[in-house]
Design an enzyme around this catalytic site. Structure first.
Site, PDB file in Angstrom:
ATOM      1  N   GLY A  61       0.768  -1.237   0.000  1.00 22.34           N
ATOM      2  CA  GLY A  61       0.000   0.000   0.000  1.00 22.34           C
ATOM      3  C   GLY A  61       0.798   1.285   0.000  1.00 22.34           C
ATOM      4  O   GLY A  61       0.220   2.370   0.101  1.00 22.34           O
ATOM      5  N   TRP A  63       2.328   2.936  -2.393  1.00 23.70           N
ATOM      6  CA  TRP A  63       2.002   3.874  -3.477  1.00 23.70           C
ATOM      7  C   TRP A  63       0.626   4.502  -3.270  1.00 23.70           C
ATOM      8  O   TRP A  63       0.457   5.711  -3.442  1.00 23.70           O
ATOM      9  CB  TRP A  63       2.086   3.160  -4.830  1.00 23.70           C
ATOM     10  CG  TRP A  63       3.472   3.174  -5.395  1.00 23.70           C
ATOM     11  CD1 TRP A  63       4.644   3.165  -4.704  1.00 23.70           C
ATOM     12  CD2 TRP A  63       3.824   3.219  -6.776  1.00 23.70           C
ATOM     13  NE1 TRP A  63       5.712   3.190  -5.567  1.00 23.70           N
ATOM     14  CE2 TRP A  63       5.241   3.219  -6.843  1.00 23.70           C
ATOM     15  CE3 TRP A  63       3.099   3.233  -7.958  1.00 23.70           C
ATOM     16  CZ2 TRP A  63       5.935   3.246  -8.054  1.00 23.70           C
ATOM     17  CZ3 TRP A  63       3.786   3.261  -9.166  1.00 23.70           C
ATOM     18  CH2 TRP A  63       5.183   3.270  -9.212  1.00 23.70           C
ATOM     19  N   ASP A  81      -5.270  -5.667  -5.761  1.00 21.49           N
ATOM     20  CA  ASP A  81      -4.196  -6.650  -5.588  1.00 21.49           C
ATOM     21  C   ASP A  81      -4.785  -8.023  -5.317  1.00 21.49           C
ATOM     22  O   ASP A  81      -5.822  -8.140  -4.667  1.00 21.49           O
ATOM     23  CB  ASP A  81      -3.248  -6.271  -4.446  1.00 21.49           C
ATOM     24  CG  ASP A  81      -1.849  -6.865  -4.647  1.00 21.49           C
ATOM     25  OD1 ASP A  81      -1.750  -8.097  -4.810  1.00 21.49           O
ATOM     26  OD2 ASP A  81      -0.872  -6.113  -4.659  1.00 21.49           O
ATOM     27  N   ASP A  97      -7.832 -10.724  -8.519  1.00 20.50           N
ATOM     28  CA  ASP A  97      -6.968 -10.742  -9.701  1.00 20.50           C
ATOM     29  C   ASP A  97      -7.646  -9.949 -10.812  1.00 20.50           C
ATOM     30  O   ASP A  97      -8.709 -10.351 -11.309  1.00 20.50           O
ATOM     31  CB  ASP A  97      -6.760 -12.199 -10.126  1.00 20.50           C
ATOM     32  CG  ASP A  97      -5.750 -12.356 -11.248  1.00 20.50           C
ATOM     33  OD1 ASP A  97      -5.490 -11.367 -11.962  1.00 20.50           O
ATOM     34  OD2 ASP A  97      -5.245 -13.478 -11.435  1.00 20.50           O
ATOM     35  N   ASP A 122       3.396  -0.772  -9.790  1.00 20.47           N
ATOM     36  CA  ASP A 122       4.720  -1.054  -9.223  1.00 20.47           C
ATOM     37  C   ASP A 122       4.888  -2.572  -9.073  1.00 20.47           C
ATOM     38  O   ASP A 122       5.696  -3.038  -8.274  1.00 20.47           O
ATOM     39  CB  ASP A 122       4.870  -0.359  -7.863  1.00 20.47           C
ATOM     40  CG  ASP A 122       6.313  -0.287  -7.386  1.00 20.47           C
ATOM     41  OD1 ASP A 122       7.201  -0.095  -8.234  1.00 20.47           O
ATOM     42  OD2 ASP A 122       6.542  -0.415  -6.172  1.00 20.47           O
ATOM     43  N   LYS A 162       6.523   0.221 -13.476  1.00 25.61           N
ATOM     44  CA  LYS A 162       7.882  -0.263 -13.234  1.00 25.61           C
ATOM     45  C   LYS A 162       8.245  -1.326 -14.255  1.00 25.61           C
ATOM     46  O   LYS A 162       7.462  -2.221 -14.544  1.00 25.61           O
ATOM     47  CB  LYS A 162       7.999  -0.861 -11.827  1.00 25.61           C
ATOM     48  CG  LYS A 162       9.367  -1.504 -11.571  1.00 25.61           C
ATOM     49  CD  LYS A 162       9.690  -1.636 -10.106  1.00 25.61           C
ATOM     50  CE  LYS A 162       8.865  -2.678  -9.394  1.00 25.61           C
ATOM     51  NZ  LYS A 162       9.216  -2.744  -7.959  1.00 25.61           N
TER      52      LYS A 162
END
EC number: 2.1.1.166
Length: 210
Positions: A61, A63, A81, A97, A122, A162
């Site tokens: 958490g 970000w 998530d 998902d 990320d 990322k």
């Protein structure tokens, strides 16, 4: 209990000496990654009051916490998530998902007709230490995030992700350039120098892929 390997001991020593780890603890942030995002948000002025921001692979958490801190009480922060994540004030969390239609339907129901301004990712795989394994896994996650942004990000919106530099990353960046008016590659100060990670920022999502 078996003793830790030298590499494990070295990592732990570096981790606890890391100034960003210390800063995160002192400021109550969930991860040092929050400071990577803080730099990127400020440098590229990505946030405006009232924006809708989606954080893919959000746990633990850091970000989402940083976005909410930066935006104050305005806008919406939606975190997704497959792993569970303890509640964060001002952050809407969807546990599941995002590749599954049932989860996407929940996400769409949460937002209604509200457009998404910024998609963040990320995400990274659990590292095996073998590039031949880790890099394809990383690129797969990046592809999933790009597909999500293709489907849910509004025209003109921004996408920050990322990447690990390596096989497939240059092709991925070329795909981003087909989708966004401006693509920039960043390496924030909080990224460890030896890490292959970089952050690709796409701004100005095109109405049609070039």
């Amino acid at each position: 209990m078996p003793s830790r390997s030298k590499s494990s001991q070295r990592w732990l020593k570096e981790h606890f000496a890391d100034p960003y780890v210390k800063k995160a603890r002192a400021e109550g942030m969930r991860s040092r990654a929050a400071y990577k995002l803080e730099e990127l948000l400020q440098r590229d002025r990505l946030l405006k009051p009232g924006m809708v921001v989606v954080d893919l692979g959000a746990a633990p958490g850091g970000w989402s916490q940083q976005v909410r801190k930066s935006m104050g009480d305005s806008g919406r922060v939606v975190a997704l998530d497959i792993l569970d994540m303890p509640a964060l004030a001002g952050v809407e969390f969807l546990h599941g998902d995002f590749r599954e239609q049932a989860v996407l339907s929940q996400f769409e129901a949460m937002l209604g007709d509200v457009p998404v301004d910024l998609v963040l990712s990320d995400m990274a795989p659990n590292k095996s230490g073998m590039d031949a394994v880790d890099q394809p896994r990383m690129m797969h996650l990046a592809e999933l995030a790009m597909e999500f942004a293709d489907a849910h990000l509004k025209p003109g919106g921004a996408f920050l992700i990322k990447l690990f530099q390596g096989v497939g990353s240059d092709d991925y960046i070329r795909e981003l350039r087909r989708r966004y008016e401006k693509v920039t590659i960043r390496k924030p100060a909080a990224s460890r120098k030896r890490s292959p990670e970089v952050y690709a920022l796409g701004q100005g999502k095109r109405v049609q892929i070039k």
